[in-house]
Design a protein around this motif. Structure first.
Motif, PDB file in Angstrom:
ATOM      1  N   UNK A 142     -17.459  24.602   0.892  1.00 38.42           N
ATOM      2  CA  UNK A 142     -16.684  23.955   1.944  1.00 38.42           C
ATOM      3  C   UNK A 142     -17.532  22.960   2.739  1.00 38.42           C
ATOM      4  N   UNK A 143     -18.787  23.290   2.957  1.00 31.95           N
ATOM      5  CA  UNK A 143     -19.661  22.361   3.683  1.00 31.95           C
ATOM      6  C   UNK A 143     -19.853  21.075   2.890  1.00 31.95           C
ATOM      7  N   UNK A 144     -19.920  21.182   1.579  1.00 32.66           N
ATOM      8  CA  UNK A 144     -20.035  19.998   0.728  1.00 32.66           C
ATOM      9  C   UNK A 144     -18.740  19.200   0.712  1.00 32.66           C
ATOM     10  N   UNK A 145     -17.609  19.885   0.535  1.00 33.37           N
ATOM     11  CA  UNK A 145     -16.325  19.199   0.479  1.00 33.37           C
ATOM     12  C   UNK A 145     -16.010  18.470   1.784  1.00 33.37           C
ATOM     13  N   UNK A 159     -23.869  25.747   6.612  1.00 33.65           N
ATOM     14  CA  UNK A 159     -22.845  25.786   7.653  1.00 33.65           C
ATOM     15  C   UNK A 159     -23.254  26.723   8.787  1.00 33.65           C
ATOM     16  N   UNK A 160     -23.076  26.322  10.036  1.00 33.59           N
ATOM     17  CA  UNK A 160     -23.336  27.247  11.144  1.00 33.59           C
ATOM     18  C   UNK A 160     -22.460  28.486  11.023  1.00 33.59           C
ATOM     19  N   UNK A 161     -22.990  29.615  11.446  1.00 30.96           N
ATOM     20  CA  UNK A 161     -22.278  30.894  11.345  1.00 30.96           C
ATOM     21  C   UNK A 161     -21.897  31.372  12.733  1.00 30.96           C
ATOM     22  N   UNK A 178     -20.155  18.238   5.758  1.00 31.44           N
ATOM     23  CA  UNK A 178     -20.846  18.751   6.929  1.00 31.44           C
ATOM     24  C   UNK A 178     -19.968  19.119   8.101  1.00 31.44           C
ATOM     25  N   UNK A 179     -18.649  19.225   7.896  1.00 32.00           N
ATOM     26  CA  UNK A 179     -17.729  19.505   9.010  1.00 32.00           C
ATOM     27  C   UNK A 179     -17.324  20.974   9.089  1.00 32.00           C
TER      28      UNK A 179
END
Length: 327
Positions: free
Chosen positions: A91-94, A166-168, A97-98
C-alpha cells in the motif's frame, strides 16, 4: 492546526462506492482519510463489509493527494502479522508514500471467523505487541525469523519495499495499550476524547507524535431524519470498547443496544446540519491534545450531500477552530 479526516466506513457502503466517496473527500479538501477493516458490520442495517485492503488499493490509484490509513487492522488473528507487513508495504508503494498502518487488538465480531477462539484482553495486547515488532522488522528489510510466544515467522522477506516504511499507529483504550503504543507506535489512535489517554501515551514515549481521534456525525438537513439514521446504524457506538470488543456478531450488538433510544444517540452524536455542534464535538478532541480527527458521516447513501456541506460550511469552520487553538 488540527487536521480533519474522512472515514471510509466499509460497513455502510460497497467497495466501488467507498472509492468514489474518498475521491469526493479529496476534492472537498479533507486532510486525510481512514478506512475501517471489518468482516461483519456492527448492525445488519449497515449492510456491508467489503475487504478493506482491496478498497485501499483502488483508492490509492483513484486519488492523488489524500493520505490513506487503516483504522484499524487487527494483525493477530484473522491476519498473520507477516501478511499484514506485506499488505502495508504494498500500500505504501501504491499510494506513493501516503499510507499509514493503523493497528489494534481487534474485535470478536471480525476475528472469530477463522475459528481460533477469542483470547482474553491481556493476551490480545501481548499478541499485538509481538505483531508490531514482526511488522516493523519485515518493513525494514532483510530476512526475518521469529519464534515467539504467539507467532512464528520462518525465513520471511518483503521483496517490494517502499523507500520509507509506513508509519504505524496503535489504537488505545487504557493504560496498558497506551504504554504499548508509546514505545512501539509512531502515532496514537483513539475513539474517545480522553486527555488521560494522551497523557499516558506521552508518558511512555509518545510525546510529539501524532494523535488521531475519530468522531461520528450524521449530517442531514432534516435533523429528525439524521437522528433516526444514527440510531438505526450507530447506536452501538456508545457501548464502549470493553463491550464492543467482545460481542460476536450483529445480533449481539442489536441485543446489547435494544434499549438505546434515539434521544440517547442524539446526545452523543451531532445530528443535522448544525456546524457549531460538530465544531464543539471536535474541540473536545483538540482540547484533549489530539492533532487529527477523522469524521464519520453515518449512512452510506448520504455521502455526496455531506461532502458538499463539508466543503462549503463544515471544513472552513473547523479550520477556524484550528487557527484559534494555534493562537
Amino acid at each position: 492546526m488540527v487536521q480533519i479526516g474522512y472515514t471510509m466506513m466499509t460497513e455502510q457502503a460497497g467497495p466501488r462506492e467507498l472509492v468514489d466517496h474518498v475521491v469526493g473527500a479529496e476534492h472537498a479538501g479533507f486532510d486525510f482519510s481512514v478506512t475501517s477493516d471489518h468482516y461483519f458490520p456492527w448492525l445488519e442495517s449497515q449492510g456491508h463489509a467489503s475487504y478493506a485492503w482491496s478498497v485501499l488499493g483502488a483508492a490509492a490509484q483513484a486519488t492523488e493527494r489524500i493520505p490513506l490509513m487503516t483504522y484499524v487492522t487487527c494483525p493477530t488473528t484473522r491476519y498473520h502479522p507477516a501478511v499484514v507487513a506485506q499488505k502495508a508495504a504494498t500500500m505504501q508503494l501504491l499510494s506513493q508514500g501516503r499510507f499509514r498502518l493503523g493497528l489494534g487488538s481487534g474485535e470478536n465480531l471480525n476475528e472469530h471467523v477463522v475459528g481460533g477462539g477469542w483470547p482474553a484482553a491481556h493476551v490480545r495486547l501481548e499478541m499485538l505487541e509481538e505483531a508490531v515488532e514482526i511488522i516493523r522488522s519485515l518493513c525494514e528489510g532483510g530476512n526475518v525469523n521469529h519464534h515467539g510466544v504467539h507467532f512464528d515467522v520462518e525465513n520471511a522477506r518483503l521483496w517490494d519495499l517502499p523507500d520509507s516504511p509506513p508509519p504505524i499507529g496503535v489504537a488505545v483504550s487504557g493504560d496498558r495499550s497506551c504504554e504499548l503504543a508509546g514505545h512501539l507506535a509512531d502515532l496514537l489512535i483513539a475513539t474517545e476524547p480522553k486527555q488521560a489517554l494522551i497523557s499516558a501515551f506521552d508518558r511512555h514515549g509518545g510525546a510529539g507524535k501524532p494523535k488521531i481521534g475519530q468522531l461520528p456525525i450524521c449530517y442531514d438537513t432534516d435533523r429528525d431524519a439524521a437522528i433516526t439514521r444514527a440510531h438505526d446504524q450507530f447506536r452501538w457506538f456508545g457501548s464502549g470498547w470493553p463491550v464492543n470488543s467482545e460481542l460476536p456478531g450483529p445480533a449481539g450488538f442489536a441485543g446489547a443496544t435494544q434499549f438505546v433510544r434515539p434521544e440517547d444517540v442524539a446526545r452523543s452524536i451531532p445530528c443535522g446540519d448544525d456546524v457549531d455542534a460538530v465544531v464543539k464535538a471536535v474541540s473536545l478532541y483538540v482540547d484533549a491534545g489530539f492533532t487529527e480527527v477523522a469524521l464519520i458521516q453515518i449512512g452510506g447513501d448520504h455521502q455526496e450531500p455531506y461532502l458538499d456541506w463539508a466543503q462549503r460550511n463544515l471544513l472552513p469552520a473547523l479550520r477556524a477552530l484550528g487557527k484559534a487553538e494555534d493562537t
